[in-house]
Write an enzyme that holds these catalytic residues in place. Structure first.
Site, PDB file in Angstrom:
ATOM      1  N   CYS A  13       0.826  -1.222   0.000  1.00 43.23           N
ATOM      2  CA  CYS A  13       0.000   0.000   0.000  1.00 43.23           C
ATOM      3  C   CYS A  13       0.857   1.269   0.000  1.00 43.23           C
ATOM      4  O   CYS A  13       1.025   1.926  -1.020  1.00 43.23           O
ATOM      5  CB  CYS A  13      -0.959   0.025   1.191  1.00 43.23           C
ATOM      6  SG  CYS A  13      -2.144  -1.350   1.205  1.00 43.23           S
ATOM      7  N   ASP A 125      -1.466   3.596   8.191  1.00 49.50           N
ATOM      8  CA  ASP A 125      -1.730   2.352   7.459  1.00 49.50           C
ATOM      9  C   ASP A 125      -3.176   2.344   6.961  1.00 49.50           C
ATOM     10  O   ASP A 125      -4.110   2.385   7.769  1.00 49.50           O
ATOM     11  CB  ASP A 125      -1.495   1.198   8.442  1.00 49.50           C
ATOM     12  CG  ASP A 125      -1.645  -0.151   7.788  1.00 49.50           C
ATOM     13  OD1 ASP A 125      -2.106  -0.222   6.639  1.00 49.50           O
ATOM     14  OD2 ASP A 125      -1.299  -1.148   8.450  1.00 49.50           O
TER      15      ASP A 125
HETATM   16  P1  4NP Z   1       1.246  -1.281   3.837  1.00 50.97           P
HETATM   17  O1  4NP Z   1      -0.210  -1.786   4.304  1.00 50.97           O
HETATM   18  O2  4NP Z   1       2.165  -1.512   5.022  1.00 50.97           O
HETATM   19  O3  4NP Z   1       1.055   0.157   3.545  1.00 50.97           O
HETATM   20  O4  4NP Z   1       1.621  -2.107   2.630  1.00 50.97           O
HETATM   21  C1  4NP Z   1      -0.445  -3.047   4.824  1.00 50.97           C
HETATM   22  C2  4NP Z   1      -0.590  -4.119   3.987  1.00 50.97           C
HETATM   23  C3  4NP Z   1      -0.864  -5.367   4.493  1.00 50.97           C
HETATM   24  C4  4NP Z   1      -0.998  -5.529   5.862  1.00 50.97           C
HETATM   25  C5  4NP Z   1      -0.843  -4.447   6.706  1.00 50.97           C
HETATM   26  C6  4NP Z   1      -0.558  -3.208   6.188  1.00 50.97           C
HETATM   27  N1  4NP Z   1      -1.315  -6.798   6.389  1.00 50.97           N
HETATM   28  O5  4NP Z   1      -1.529  -6.898   7.611  1.00 50.97           O
HETATM   29  O6  4NP Z   1      -1.359  -7.785   5.633  1.00 50.97           O
END
Ligand code: 4NP
Length: 157
Positions: A13, A125
Site C-alpha cells: 500500500c 496504514d
Molecule cells: P502497507 O499496508 O504496510 O502500507 O503495505 C499493509 C498491507 C498489508 C498488511 C498491513 C498493512 N497486512 O496486515 O497484511
C-alpha cells in the site's frame, strides 16, 4: 546515483505508492538519471505480490501506474545499498532500527519529517480502512515527496 528505499509494513500500500509518486516527480523534474527509488516491507506476507488494488486505483486517478511493482522484504543490506531508507510510520522505523547495521542509522528517516508543515508524524496504514484512507495516504506522500526532493537537491545535487 542517489538511491531511495521506501519502507512500510506490507509493501503493498504505502511504500509502493511512495515509490510511484516520488519517481513520477523525479521524472517530471528531469532527474531520473540522478535519483532512483525502490520499496520494501518490514513483513514478508505479501512478497511477490503487486500493490493492493485500492492503492493502484487511487494512484491511477492521479496518473501514476503502480501495476509493475512487486513486494519484497527489507533486509540489513538495504542500509548499504540505499542512501535514504524511509519509514512510513514509527512502527516501521522501530523495526528498521532493529535490522540496521551498526553505523548506518543516519540513513534511516521518517517520511513525514520531510513535510513538517503538514503536522503528521506517520503515513497511516490504510489497509484496514475504507477507500478514503488511500486518498489521504496519497496527499501525505505527495507533500513528503516534494520535501524529500528538496532535501536531496540541497545535500546531494
Ligand atoms: P502497507 O499496508 O504496510 O502500507 O503495505 C499493509 C498491507 C498489508 C498488511 C498491513 C498493512 N497486512 O496486515 O497484511
Amino acid at each position: 546515483m542517489i538511491k531511495i528505499l521506501f519502507v512500510c509494513l506490507g509493501n503493498i500500500c504505502r511504500s509502493p505508492t511512495a515509490e510511484g509518486v516520488f519517481m513520477a516527480l523525479v521524472e517530471r523534474e528531469g532527474l531520473a538519471d540522478k535519483i532512483s527509488a525502490d520499496s520494501a516491507g518490514v513483513g514478508s506476507w505479501h512478497v511477490g505480490n503487486p500493490p493492493d488494488r485500492r492503492s493502484q486505483v487511487a494512484a491511477l486517478k492521479r496518473g501514476i501506474d503502480l501495476s509493475g511493482q512487486r513486494a519484497r522484504q527489507a533486509k540489513p543490506q538495504d542500509f548499504y545499498d540505499f542512501d535514504y531508507v524511509i519509514a512510513m510510520d514509527s512502527e516501521n522505523h522501530r523495526d528498521l532500527s532493529g535490522i540496521c547495521p551498526a553505523g548506518e542509522k543516519h540513513r534511516l528517516h521518517m517520511f513525514m519529517e520531510f513535510a513538517p508543515h503538514i503536522g503528521h508524524g506517520d503515513v497511516p496504514d490504510p489497509y484496514f480502512d475504507g477507500d478514503d484512507g488511500f486518498d489521504v495516504v496519497l496527499d501525505l506522500i505527495e507533500a513528503a515527496s516534494a520535501g524529500l526532493l528538496a532535501d536531496i537537491r540541497a545535500k546531494h545535487l
